[in-house]
Design an enzyme around this catalytic site. Sequence first.
Site, PDB file in Angstrom:
ATOM      1  N   GLU A 105       0.837  -1.207   0.000  1.00 41.77           N
ATOM      2  CA  GLU A 105       0.000   0.000   0.000  1.00 41.77           C
ATOM      3  C   GLU A 105       0.873   1.258   0.000  1.00 41.77           C
ATOM      4  O   GLU A 105       1.940   1.268   0.604  1.00 41.77           O
ATOM      5  CB  GLU A 105      -0.876   0.028   1.258  1.00 41.77           C
ATOM      6  CG  GLU A 105      -2.273  -0.545   1.071  1.00 41.77           C
ATOM      7  CD  GLU A 105      -3.221   0.415   0.342  1.00 41.77           C
ATOM      8  OE1 GLU A 105      -2.765   1.333  -0.370  1.00 41.77           O
ATOM      9  OE2 GLU A 105      -4.439   0.228   0.491  1.00 41.77           O
ATOM     10  N   ASP A 106       0.376   2.300  -0.629  1.00 41.26           N
ATOM     11  CA  ASP A 106       1.057   3.590  -0.556  1.00 41.26           C
ATOM     12  C   ASP A 106       0.812   4.234   0.801  1.00 41.26           C
ATOM     13  O   ASP A 106       1.734   4.606   1.513  1.00 41.26           O
ATOM     14  CB  ASP A 106       0.620   4.517  -1.709  1.00 41.26           C
ATOM     15  CG  ASP A 106      -0.900   4.613  -1.855  1.00 41.26           C
ATOM     16  OD1 ASP A 106      -1.641   3.919  -1.132  1.00 41.26           O
ATOM     17  OD2 ASP A 106      -1.354   5.411  -2.702  1.00 41.26           O
ATOM     18  N   ASP A 143      -5.076   5.509   5.385  1.00 34.71           N
ATOM     19  CA  ASP A 143      -5.687   6.721   5.955  1.00 34.71           C
ATOM     20  C   ASP A 143      -6.863   6.277   6.834  1.00 34.71           C
ATOM     21  O   ASP A 143      -6.660   5.936   8.008  1.00 34.71           O
ATOM     22  CB  ASP A 143      -6.108   7.624   4.788  1.00 34.71           C
ATOM     23  CG  ASP A 143      -6.641   8.972   5.221  1.00 34.71           C
ATOM     24  OD1 ASP A 143      -6.601   9.286   6.412  1.00 34.71           O
ATOM     25  OD2 ASP A 143      -7.102   9.736   4.355  1.00 34.71           O
ATOM     26  N   PHE A 179      -2.664  16.248   3.471  1.00 31.44           N
ATOM     27  CA  PHE A 179      -2.801  15.543   2.201  1.00 31.44           C
ATOM     28  C   PHE A 179      -1.434  15.486   1.537  1.00 31.44           C
ATOM     29  O   PHE A 179      -0.847  16.518   1.209  1.00 31.44           O
ATOM     30  CB  PHE A 179      -3.818  16.227   1.294  1.00 31.44           C
ATOM     31  CG  PHE A 179      -4.241  15.352   0.161  1.00 31.44           C
ATOM     32  CD1 PHE A 179      -5.192  14.362   0.361  1.00 31.44           C
ATOM     33  CD2 PHE A 179      -3.657  15.482  -1.075  1.00 31.44           C
ATOM     34  CE1 PHE A 179      -5.566  13.519  -0.675  1.00 31.44           C
ATOM     35  CE2 PHE A 179      -4.017  14.638  -2.125  1.00 31.44           C
ATOM     36  CZ  PHE A 179      -4.976  13.667  -1.917  1.00 31.44           C
ATOM     37  N   ARG A 202       2.498  12.695  -9.106  1.00 29.37           N
ATOM     38  CA  ARG A 202       2.937  11.307  -8.884  1.00 29.37           C
ATOM     39  C   ARG A 202       4.424  11.132  -9.184  1.00 29.37           C
ATOM     40  O   ARG A 202       5.082  10.258  -8.651  1.00 29.37           O
ATOM     41  CB  ARG A 202       2.153  10.336  -9.786  1.00 29.37           C
ATOM     42  CG  ARG A 202       0.685  10.182  -9.442  1.00 29.37           C
ATOM     43  CD  ARG A 202       0.106   8.972 -10.192  1.00 29.37           C
ATOM     44  NE  ARG A 202      -1.338   8.987 -10.237  1.00 29.37           N
ATOM     45  CZ  ARG A 202      -2.141   8.548  -9.260  1.00 29.37           C
ATOM     46  NH1 ARG A 202      -1.627   8.047  -8.169  1.00 29.37           N
ATOM     47  NH2 ARG A 202      -3.447   8.589  -9.405  1.00 29.37           N
TER      48      ARG A 202
END
Length: 177
Positions: free
Chosen positions: A100-101, A104, A153, A166
């Site tokens: 996973e990046d 959250d 964020f 990205r």
Amino acid sequence: MERCLSKLNTLITSEQIETKIAELAARIREDYHDRNPVLVGVPKGSFVFLADIVRVLDIPLGIDFIGVSSYRGRMESSGEIELIQALRTPIAGRDVLVIEDIVDTGLSLNYVLNVLSQKTPASVKVCALLDKPSKRKITVPIDYSGFTVPDKFVVGYGLDFDEQYRYLSHICYLEEK
Ligand code: 5GP
């Protein structure tokens, strides 16, 4: 009126990411070197992390992707997760490591873990580069965790805002100008 969110502040440098990946890969290699695991990336955000960690791992493994959607270009999770790309590799009896990046709310990962567990793998563990615990809505296991990040964020190193940023080799947070 649209908010302008284009001020980027560096949170994690590319050198810090490189060091962290070496640490995570050493632990994963120790645990999986003789198990031929299947690494399951969750696109799009995890693609850079997955590409980097498999090359440092340097062990036999399979790779597949499972696509889920919850954000649709916004900065808040919709809370409704949908499967947009199914896994193609048969994982029954295999050791699976989800890549996973960022975790959250935990809703996407929880959804992914439920989908995978229905396919009777031998084991499922999770490696997440970033953990943002402040907005967690559901408890999810993170077996290999990179960095804990504040309630901001973040973009870069595969992570986007409306498909931007990205390509950055480091991780930033976005701020209103
Ligand atoms: P969760 O379901 O845990 O709320 O969110 C998981 C997904 O939401 C991540 O895989 C990522 O795609 C997206 N996400 C959550 N927080 C952030 C963030 O700070 N920045 C970006 N770019 N994406 C995020």
